[in-house]
Motif scaffolding. Structure first.
Motif, PDB file in Angstrom:
ATOM      1  N   ASP A 192       0.879  -1.175   0.000  1.00 17.69           N
ATOM      2  CA  ASP A 192       0.000   0.000   0.000  1.00 17.69           C
ATOM      3  C   ASP A 192       0.914   1.222   0.000  1.00 17.69           C
ATOM      4  OD1 ASP A 192      -2.018   1.816   0.225  1.00 17.69           O
ATOM      5  OD2 ASP A 192      -2.298   1.543   2.396  1.00 17.69           O
ATOM      6  N   SER A 193       0.949   1.960  -1.100  1.00 16.10           N
ATOM      7  CA  SER A 193       1.872   3.093  -1.233  1.00 16.10           C
ATOM      8  C   SER A 193       1.132   4.416  -1.089  1.00 16.10           C
ATOM      9  CB  SER A 193       2.582   3.048  -2.589  1.00 16.10           C
ATOM     10  OG  SER A 193       3.334   1.852  -2.714  1.00 16.10           O
ATOM     11  N   ARG A 194       1.807   5.400  -0.519  1.00 17.09           N
ATOM     12  CA  ARG A 194       1.231   6.738  -0.385  1.00 17.09           C
ATOM     13  C   ARG A 194       2.344   7.772  -0.532  1.00 17.09           C
ATOM     14  NH1 ARG A 194       1.907   4.833   4.862  1.00 17.09           N
ATOM     15  NH2 ARG A 194       2.844   6.306   6.347  1.00 17.09           N
ATOM     16  N   ILE A 201       6.044   6.424   0.513  1.00 13.83           N
ATOM     17  CA  ILE A 201       6.149   5.462   1.605  1.00 13.83           C
ATOM     18  C   ILE A 201       5.328   4.227   1.259  1.00 13.83           C
ATOM     19  CG2 ILE A 201       5.685   5.035   4.057  1.00 13.83           C
ATOM     20  CD1 ILE A 201       6.086   8.076   4.477  1.00 13.83           C
ATOM     21  N   HIS A 202       5.964   3.054   1.356  1.00 18.27           N
ATOM     22  CA  HIS A 202       5.300   1.785   1.074  1.00 18.27           C
ATOM     23  C   HIS A 202       4.985   1.084   2.399  1.00 18.27           C
ATOM     24  CE1 HIS A 202       6.653   2.445  -3.027  1.00 18.27           C
ATOM     25  NE2 HIS A 202       7.923   2.439  -2.628  1.00 18.27           N
ATOM     26  N   THR A 203       3.745   0.652   2.565  1.00 23.56           N
ATOM     27  CA  THR A 203       3.379  -0.173   3.712  1.00 23.56           C
ATOM     28  C   THR A 203       3.343  -1.620   3.247  1.00 23.56           C
ATOM     29  OG1 THR A 203       2.054   1.616   4.667  1.00 23.56           O
ATOM     30  CG2 THR A 203       1.657  -0.608   5.496  1.00 23.56           C
ATOM     31  N   GLU A 230      10.889   2.956   8.379  1.00 28.47           N
ATOM     32  CA  GLU A 230      10.559   4.140   9.174  1.00 28.47           C
ATOM     33  C   GLU A 230       9.793   3.798  10.446  1.00 28.47           C
ATOM     34  OE1 GLU A 230       8.847   7.482   7.069  1.00 28.47           O
ATOM     35  OE2 GLU A 230      10.893   8.245   7.125  1.00 28.47           O
ATOM     36  N   SER A 231       8.876   2.849  10.359  1.00 26.89           N
ATOM     37  CA  SER A 231       8.086   2.446  11.523  1.00 26.89           C
ATOM     38  C   SER A 231       7.532   1.060  11.273  1.00 26.89           C
ATOM     39  CB  SER A 231       6.947   3.443  11.784  1.00 26.89           C
ATOM     40  OG  SER A 231       6.056   3.458  10.683  1.00 26.89           O
ATOM     41  N   THR A 236       2.587  -4.917   9.942  1.00 28.68           N
ATOM     42  CA  THR A 236       3.117  -4.195   8.783  1.00 28.68           C
ATOM     43  C   THR A 236       4.321  -3.335   9.154  1.00 28.68           C
ATOM     44  OG1 THR A 236       1.678  -2.282   9.162  1.00 28.68           O
ATOM     45  CG2 THR A 236       0.816  -4.056   7.739  1.00 28.68           C
ATOM     46  N   ASP A 238       6.366   0.398   7.554  1.00 28.41           N
ATOM     47  CA  ASP A 238       6.438   1.485   6.575  1.00 28.41           C
ATOM     48  C   ASP A 238       7.871   1.648   6.091  1.00 28.41           C
ATOM     49  OD1 ASP A 238       3.770   1.967   6.819  1.00 28.41           O
ATOM     50  OD2 ASP A 238       3.965   3.745   8.083  1.00 28.41           O
TER      51      ASP A 238
END
Length: 465
Positions: A192-194, A201-203, A230-231, A236, A238
């Motif tokens: 899931d990218s945003r 950022i890809h989740t 990142e987190s 999941t 990020d």
């Protein structure tokens, strides 16, 4: 000697170097009893008044033992004084601490007859092994030769002190990045990218890399993907898409990365949200040059910091520094030649290299400091470059890290193959300790630079010698 207890608890005999390595080490043995031979106290007494860099550790250890034993009678000192209540927590000690008067031991009780300190300490352990059977008596020392002598003399149990050792082999040390086989996206089934500003950022599912940690870089073998964790949560994580080509195209103070490892290091060094950057790797991999270039870029060009403090520790600094003429910075110059060499490289194409170096040292407010004089300071809004940090213990590194105040960035560099300390190895070095301890801290990043870029001569020497 300690009172007789159930054979399940042990008696630990401590060598001097254990208390110099960690002054409160005698509190680390839980329900077991600890014996400190009188010879060890004598050695600590000699060291505490010396100019050696471990003199402070000797004083701390002596004071801690005095706090525990100050109300004890001579009989209690021999029998053992309970350490219960000295510290809190699950690993708090419940055993006893006793002082063994090995100076008065009968010659018939001694295996070694020569009067060397190591031999006297081994004699204590051998005597207790015989007198306190079936309880297990363990000699704890960081001196490899002493361990061999003790075993050769008949001591059944000899150990190194490893409470600060987090990994069993240096090959398990975190590199700061993970390389996927083949293409990165072939390993990811769902994403899931945003977009946030200029960042993508890809989740992705956590099971793609279950052992991932914050600020770990992700690469693939094809050289098309580079990301940063990142987190994360249980399901999941990020991943910030850094862009392989963008990373390789970054530069600082005229320096561009020569390989992807240097590109990752430069990204971490220039990231204002990362307060601690640890650079490990062989000689010639670019640790010092990258750290200095990034520090100058952020201090002079971007005006993010007020000054650059360069410091390092060498075993002989405490004894030799006093004999050198000049101010503290002039005294430190021989040990910090690596920094001035790097400054020279960064300005070698200038019309007047010497003039450029002097100008930049003044403009960036570069200060050379000895690690010995860092205690008690509070460093605000500065970049601290700690060179050759593989020679520091975990407690020494803690002293330096806790000096960092608001807005200060610390860069630790070191080569674990070049440890000069008598009592440290690659797995017990403070550098190894902080790599493992800080890997889950969102304000730190670690990069292992594995390519030698200094010269083909240096690369061949690193591989073949």
């Amino acid at each position: 000697m300690p009172r007789k207890k159930a054979p399940t608890t042990k008696i630990y005999v401590l060598d001097t170097n254990i208390l110099l390595h960690e002054p409160l080490a005698f509190l680390s043995f839980k329900e077991n009893d600890v014996v400190v031979p009188m010879t060890v106290l004598e050695e600590l007494d000699y060291i505490k008044d010396s100019k050696k860099d471990v003199a402070r550790d000797a004083r701390v250890s002596i004071r801690a033992m005095e706090d525990l034993l100050h109300d004890a009678t001579p009989e209690d000192m021999i029998q053992g004084v309970s350490m219960a209540g000295m510290t809190a927590g699950e690993s708090a000690p419940t055993g006893t601490l006793s002082i063994f008067t090995d100076l008065t031991m009968d010659a018939s009780q001694q295996v070694f007859t020569s009067n060397e300190n190591d031999n006297r300490i081994i004699n204590v352990a051998l005597h207790l092994q015989k007198a306190r059977a079936p309880r297990q008596v363990v000699l704890v020392t960081k001196d490899i030769n002493m361990r061999l002598k003790a075993k050769g003399a008949g001591l059944a149990h000899v150990e190194d002190y490893r409470t600060d050792q987090l990994i069993s082999d240096i090959k398990y040390l975190s590199k700061g990045y993970h390389t996927f086989e083949g293409d990165f996206w072939s390993n990811v089934k769902s994403v899931d990218s945003r977009t946030e500003g200029r960042d993508t950022i890809h989740t992705i599912p956590r099971k793609v890399l279950p052992e991932a940690y914050i600020n770990e870089f992700l690469l693939d073998e094809t050289g098309h993907f580079a990301g940063l964790v990142e987190s994360m949560d249980d399901e999941t994580m990020d991943v910030l898409d850094l862009g392989y080509e963008r990373l390789m195209g970054r530069h600082a103070w005229g320096i561009s990365p020569k390989n992807i490892g240097q590109a990752l290091a430069l990204h971490a060094l220039l990231d204002p949200h990362i307060d601690l950057v640890v650079l490990t790797g062989p000689a010639g991999s670019g640790k010092t040059l990258l750290a200095l270039a990034a520090a100058l870029e952020m201090t002079v060009e971007r005006n993010m910091y007020d000054k650059i403090i360069v410091t390092r520790s060498t075993p002989e600094i405490a004894e030799s520094i006093g004999f050198l003429p000049g101010t503290e910075e002039e005294k430190m110059a021989p040990w910090l030649a690596a920094i001035t060499d790097s400054l020279e490289v960064l300005h070698k194409n200038d019309e007047n290299t010497k003039g450029s170096m002097n100008y930049i040292m003044e403009k960036a407010n570069i200060q050379f400091k000895s690690v010995n004089f860092m205690r008690g300071r509070s460093l605000q809004n500065a970049i601290v470059i700690l060179d050759e940090s593989q020679n520091l213990t975990a407690s020494q590194l803690k002293t330096i890290i806790t000096r960092c105040g608001e807005g200060t960035k610390l860069i630790c560099g070191g080569n674990l193959a070049q440890i000069d300390s008598n009592y440290l190895s690659a797995v017990t070095s403070g550098l190894t300790y902080i790599v493992e301890k800080f890997k889950n801290f969102s304000g730190s990043a670690t990069i292992n630079l594995d390519g030698v870029v200094r010269s083909r001569l240096a690369e061949f020497a690193e591989e073949q010698l």
